[in-house]
Scaffold this motif. Sequence first.
Motif, PDB file in Angstrom:
ATOM      1  N   ALA A  31       4.712  10.228  -5.697  1.00 52.62           N
ATOM      2  CA  ALA A  31       5.322  10.644  -4.435  1.00 52.62           C
ATOM      3  C   ALA A  31       4.329  11.550  -3.712  1.00 52.62           C
ATOM      4  CB  ALA A  31       6.635  11.369  -4.686  1.00 52.62           C
ATOM      5  N   ALA A  32       3.765  11.034  -2.596  1.00 53.57           N
ATOM      6  CA  ALA A  32       2.654  11.726  -1.943  1.00 53.57           C
ATOM      7  C   ALA A  32       3.012  12.263  -0.569  1.00 53.57           C
ATOM      8  CB  ALA A  32       1.458  10.775  -1.815  1.00 53.57           C
ATOM      9  N   GLY A  33       4.243  12.128  -0.145  1.00 57.80           N
ATOM     10  CA  GLY A  33       4.610  12.626   1.165  1.00 57.80           C
ATOM     11  C   GLY A  33       6.089  12.433   1.413  1.00 57.80           C
ATOM     12  N   ALA A  34       6.528  12.951   2.544  1.00 55.57           N
ATOM     13  CA  ALA A  34       7.920  12.794   2.956  1.00 55.57           C
ATOM     14  C   ALA A  34       7.936  12.641   4.465  1.00 55.57           C
ATOM     15  CB  ALA A  34       8.752  13.990   2.519  1.00 55.57           C
ATOM     16  N   TRP A  35       8.851  11.805   4.940  1.00 59.12           N
ATOM     17  CA  TRP A  35       8.891  11.469   6.366  1.00 59.12           C
ATOM     18  C   TRP A  35      10.325  11.489   6.857  1.00 59.12           C
ATOM     19  CZ3 TRP A  35      10.199   6.184   8.246  1.00 59.12           C
ATOM     20  CH2 TRP A  35      10.058   6.081   9.641  1.00 59.12           C
ATOM     21  N   ARG A  36      10.557  12.119   7.983  1.00 57.50           N
ATOM     22  CA  ARG A  36      11.877  12.109   8.586  1.00 57.50           C
ATOM     23  C   ARG A  36      11.722  12.009  10.100  1.00 57.50           C
ATOM     24  NH1 ARG A  36      13.026  18.465   7.067  1.00 57.50           N
ATOM     25  NH2 ARG A  36      11.827  19.381   8.758  1.00 57.50           N
ATOM     26  N   ARG A  37      12.698  11.377  10.722  1.00 56.73           N
ATOM     27  CA  ARG A  37      12.650  11.196  12.164  1.00 56.73           C
ATOM     28  C   ARG A  37      13.893  11.816  12.782  1.00 56.73           C
ATOM     29  NH1 ARG A  37      11.524   5.225  14.143  1.00 56.73           N
ATOM     30  NH2 ARG A  37      13.618   4.912  13.278  1.00 56.73           N
ATOM     31  N   SER A  38      13.714  12.493  13.888  1.00 56.79           N
ATOM     32  CA  SER A  38      14.811  13.196  14.549  1.00 56.79           C
ATOM     33  C   SER A  38      15.990  12.256  14.799  1.00 56.79           C
ATOM     34  CB  SER A  38      14.315  13.791  15.870  1.00 56.79           C
ATOM     35  OG  SER A  38      15.371  14.446  16.540  1.00 56.79           O
ATOM     36  N   GLY A  39      17.168  12.703  14.439  1.00 58.93           N
ATOM     37  CA  GLY A  39      18.372  11.931  14.678  1.00 58.93           C
ATOM     38  C   GLY A  39      18.772  11.025  13.539  1.00 58.93           C
ATOM     39  N   GLU A  40      17.890  10.802  12.570  1.00 56.05           N
ATOM     40  CA  GLU A  40      18.229   9.953  11.432  1.00 56.05           C
ATOM     41  C   GLU A  40      18.831  10.798  10.307  1.00 56.05           C
ATOM     42  OE1 GLU A  40      15.012   7.527  10.132  1.00 56.05           O
ATOM     43  OE2 GLU A  40      15.117   6.217  11.879  1.00 56.05           O
ATOM     44  N   PRO A  41      19.827  10.268   9.587  1.00 59.10           N
ATOM     45  CA  PRO A  41      20.511  11.053   8.557  1.00 59.10           C
ATOM     46  C   PRO A  41      19.832  11.028   7.191  1.00 59.10           C
ATOM     47  CG  PRO A  41      21.607   8.943   8.812  1.00 59.10           C
ATOM     48  CD  PRO A  41      20.484   8.965   9.822  1.00 59.10           C
ATOM     49  N   ALA A  42      18.643  10.415   7.103  1.00 58.29           N
ATOM     50  CA  ALA A  42      17.960  10.315   5.811  1.00 58.29           C
ATOM     51  C   ALA A  42      16.510  10.771   5.943  1.00 58.29           C
ATOM     52  CB  ALA A  42      18.008   8.876   5.290  1.00 58.29           C
ATOM     53  N   MET A  43      15.944  11.203   4.827  1.00 62.58           N
ATOM     54  CA  MET A  43      14.516  11.472   4.705  1.00 62.58           C
ATOM     55  C   MET A  43      13.940  10.410   3.783  1.00 62.58           C
ATOM     56  SD  MET A  43      12.512  14.689   2.954  1.00 62.58           S
ATOM     57  CE  MET A  43      12.606  13.955   1.311  1.00 62.58           C
ATOM     58  N   HIS A  44      12.689  10.018   4.017  1.00 64.93           N
ATOM     59  CA  HIS A  44      12.050   9.012   3.175  1.00 64.93           C
ATOM     60  C   HIS A  44      10.883   9.631   2.402  1.00 64.93           C
ATOM     61  CE1 HIS A  44      14.220   6.420   5.972  1.00 64.93           C
ATOM     62  NE2 HIS A  44      14.100   5.457   5.079  1.00 64.93           N
ATOM     63  N   TYR A  45      10.899   9.423   1.095  1.00 66.78           N
ATOM     64  CA  TYR A  45       9.717   9.736   0.297  1.00 66.78           C
ATOM     65  C   TYR A  45       8.681   8.642   0.507  1.00 66.78           C
ATOM     66  CZ  TYR A  45      11.985  13.508  -2.263  1.00 66.78           C
ATOM     67  OH  TYR A  45      12.581  14.692  -2.594  1.00 66.78           O
ATOM     68  N   PRO A 101       0.819  -1.217   0.000  1.00 69.19           N
ATOM     69  CA  PRO A 101       0.000   0.000   0.000  1.00 69.19           C
ATOM     70  C   PRO A 101       0.851   1.265   0.000  1.00 69.19           C
ATOM     71  CG  PRO A 101       0.087  -0.908   2.205  1.00 69.19           C
ATOM     72  CD  PRO A 101       0.831  -1.877   1.321  1.00 69.19           C
ATOM     73  N   LEU A 102       2.057   1.158   0.548  1.00 72.76           N
ATOM     74  CA  LEU A 102       2.962   2.299   0.640  1.00 72.76           C
ATOM     75  C   LEU A 102       4.381   1.818   0.387  1.00 72.76           C
ATOM     76  CD1 LEU A 102       1.717   3.743   4.057  1.00 72.76           C
ATOM     77  CD2 LEU A 102       1.217   4.729   1.832  1.00 72.76           C
ATOM     78  N   LEU A 103       5.175   2.686  -0.198  1.00 70.33           N
ATOM     79  CA  LEU A 103       6.600   2.412  -0.372  1.00 70.33           C
ATOM     80  C   LEU A 103       7.394   3.569   0.216  1.00 70.33           C
ATOM     81  CD1 LEU A 103       6.651   1.227  -4.112  1.00 70.33           C
ATOM     82  CD2 LEU A 103       6.554  -0.218  -2.067  1.00 70.33           C
ATOM     83  N   LEU A 104       8.563   3.260   0.759  1.00 67.33           N
ATOM     84  CA  LEU A 104       9.465   4.289   1.259  1.00 67.33           C
ATOM     85  C   LEU A 104      10.754   4.262   0.455  1.00 67.33           C
ATOM     86  CD1 LEU A 104       9.226   4.031   5.155  1.00 67.33           C
ATOM     87  CD2 LEU A 104       8.020   5.594   3.636  1.00 67.33           C
ATOM     88  N   ALA A 105      11.260   5.434   0.114  1.00 69.47           N
ATOM     89  CA  ALA A 105      12.529   5.555  -0.600  1.00 69.47           C
ATOM     90  C   ALA A 105      13.358   6.636   0.075  1.00 69.47           C
ATOM     91  CB  ALA A 105      12.299   5.898  -2.070  1.00 69.47           C
ATOM     92  N   ALA A 106      14.540   6.269   0.541  1.00 68.38           N
ATOM     93  CA  ALA A 106      15.383   7.183   1.318  1.00 68.38           C
ATOM     94  C   ALA A 106      16.236   8.061   0.406  1.00 68.38           C
ATOM     95  CB  ALA A 106      16.277   6.392   2.257  1.00 68.38           C
ATOM     96  N   VAL A 107      16.492   9.287   0.883  1.00 69.23           N
ATOM     97  CA  VAL A 107      17.505  10.163   0.290  1.00 69.23           C
ATOM     98  C   VAL A 107      18.281  10.786   1.443  1.00 69.23           C
ATOM     99  CG1 VAL A 107      16.186  10.682  -1.809  1.00 69.23           C
ATOM    100  CG2 VAL A 107      15.954  12.166   0.194  1.00 69.23           C
ATOM    101  N   PRO A 108      19.547  11.156   1.227  1.00 67.79           N
ATOM    102  CA  PRO A 108      20.327  11.764   2.321  1.00 67.79           C
ATOM    103  C   PRO A 108      19.686  13.056   2.812  1.00 67.79           C
ATOM    104  CG  PRO A 108      21.744  11.133   0.490  1.00 67.79           C
ATOM    105  CD  PRO A 108      20.335  11.010   0.000  1.00 67.79           C
ATOM    106  N   LEU A 109      19.746  13.266   4.117  1.00 64.54           N
ATOM    107  CA  LEU A 109      19.174  14.479   4.682  1.00 64.54           C
ATOM    108  C   LEU A 109      19.980  15.706   4.270  1.00 64.54           C
ATOM    109  CD1 LEU A 109      16.714  14.993   6.486  1.00 64.54           C
ATOM    110  CD2 LEU A 109      18.251  14.997   8.460  1.00 64.54           C
ATOM    111  N   ASP A 110      21.298  15.553   4.162  1.00 64.88           N
ATOM    112  CA  ASP A 110      22.161  16.672   3.775  1.00 64.88           C
ATOM    113  C   ASP A 110      22.932  16.307   2.509  1.00 64.88           C
ATOM    114  OD1 ASP A 110      23.773  18.888   3.567  1.00 64.88           O
ATOM    115  OD2 ASP A 110      24.402  18.903   5.661  1.00 64.88           O
ATOM    116  N   PHE A 111      22.222  16.314   1.394  1.00 70.43           N
ATOM    117  CA  PHE A 111      22.857  15.953   0.124  1.00 70.43           C
ATOM    118  C   PHE A 111      23.938  16.948  -0.303  1.00 70.43           C
ATOM    119  CE2 PHE A 111      22.987  15.791  -4.558  1.00 70.43           C
ATOM    120  CZ  PHE A 111      23.408  14.484  -4.709  1.00 70.43           C
ATOM    121  N   PRO A 112      23.762  18.268  -0.103  1.00 71.16           N
ATOM    122  CA  PRO A 112      24.831  19.190  -0.499  1.00 71.16           C
ATOM    123  C   PRO A 112      26.164  18.870   0.179  1.00 71.16           C
ATOM    124  CG  PRO A 112      22.804  20.402  -0.140  1.00 71.16           C
ATOM    125  CD  PRO A 112      22.551  18.999   0.333  1.00 71.16           C
TER     126      PRO A 112
END
Length: 270
Positions: A249-263, A207-218
Motif C-alpha cells: 500500500a503506497a498511497g491513498a486517494w480521495r476525491r471531494s464529495g465521494e464517500p470512500a477513500m481508495h488505497y 501497474p496500480l490497484l485501487l481498494a476502497a474503504v468508507p470515508l467515515d467508518f466510525p
Amino acid sequence: MPLSLQIIETIEQLKEMARLEEEIWKTAPVPLHQTLTVAKNGGIIIGAYVDGKLVGFVYSFPGFRNGEVYLCSHMMGIAESFRDRGLGYRLKMKQAEEARRRGYRVIRWTYDPLQSRNGYLNLAKLGALGVEYVENCYGEMNDALNGQLPSDRFIVEWRLDERPTGERSLAKADLLKARSLTVLEAGQRADGLLRPVLRDIDETAAPLLLAAVPLDFPQLKERDLALALEWRLATRALFQRLLTEGWIAAGAWRRSGEPAMHYIWVRRNE
C-alpha cells in the motif's frame, strides 16, 4: 491557533498526557512509570500545546527487528475539538525531525486500515508504506475507538532518508488508468451505507490497484455493526492476499464529495 510543539519528558508533562489519553480513548492510560522510562531511554514523546494546554501528543520508543534499530511510534492522540486541523501531520513531521537528530532512520507504527483519516495521513501526506497486515493485532480492545471489532492493523514503515515527505499524489493519467483496476469498491445500499464489493480482475498486468474503504467508518460502525464486520473481513482477506503476492500500500486517494477513500497498491520495489 498559537501552536507549540515540545518534547515531553517531565513527570508533570507525562501526567497531563495521561489525562488526555484517558479523555480520548476512555480507558486507563499507559502507566506513568512506563512513559517516564521511555522518555529517559531513547524514546521520543512530543506534545502539541495551544495556549499552554496539551491538545495532542505522539508517543514512541526504540524498536529492534532483523538487525535494524527503528523508532516504534506507538500512539498519537488529538483532543476531539482539535482534529482535522493538520495537527497530526505537524506532530509526525516534528517526530521525524527529532528522530533524524537522534540517529533514527526508520519509523514504524500500526493503524487500523479502515480509519481513512489515519490512512490518508500516513500514506498520502507522510509517504509511509503499508508493508504488513496483522490480524487482530492487539486482541480484544474495549476502548471507545476500537471496541466490538477485531483489532486488525496495517504496519507502516516510514524510511526517513528514502521516502519523500509532504503531499504525494499520482499523475492524473495514472489515476485514470487505475480506476479500471479497482479490486474493492464501496457499493451504496438503499439506506446510504457503503458495502464492500470485491471485483474479479486480472491483477497480473496491473501497474496500480485501487481498494476502497468508507470515508467515515466510525459512523458506519455505529449504525450497522454487522456491516462494519463485513468490511473488516473483506479488507483483511484482500489486503493479506495482496501483500503475499508482492503488492504494498503506497498511497491513498480521495476525491471531494465521494464517500470512500481508495488505497493505492503498487508492486513492491516499483
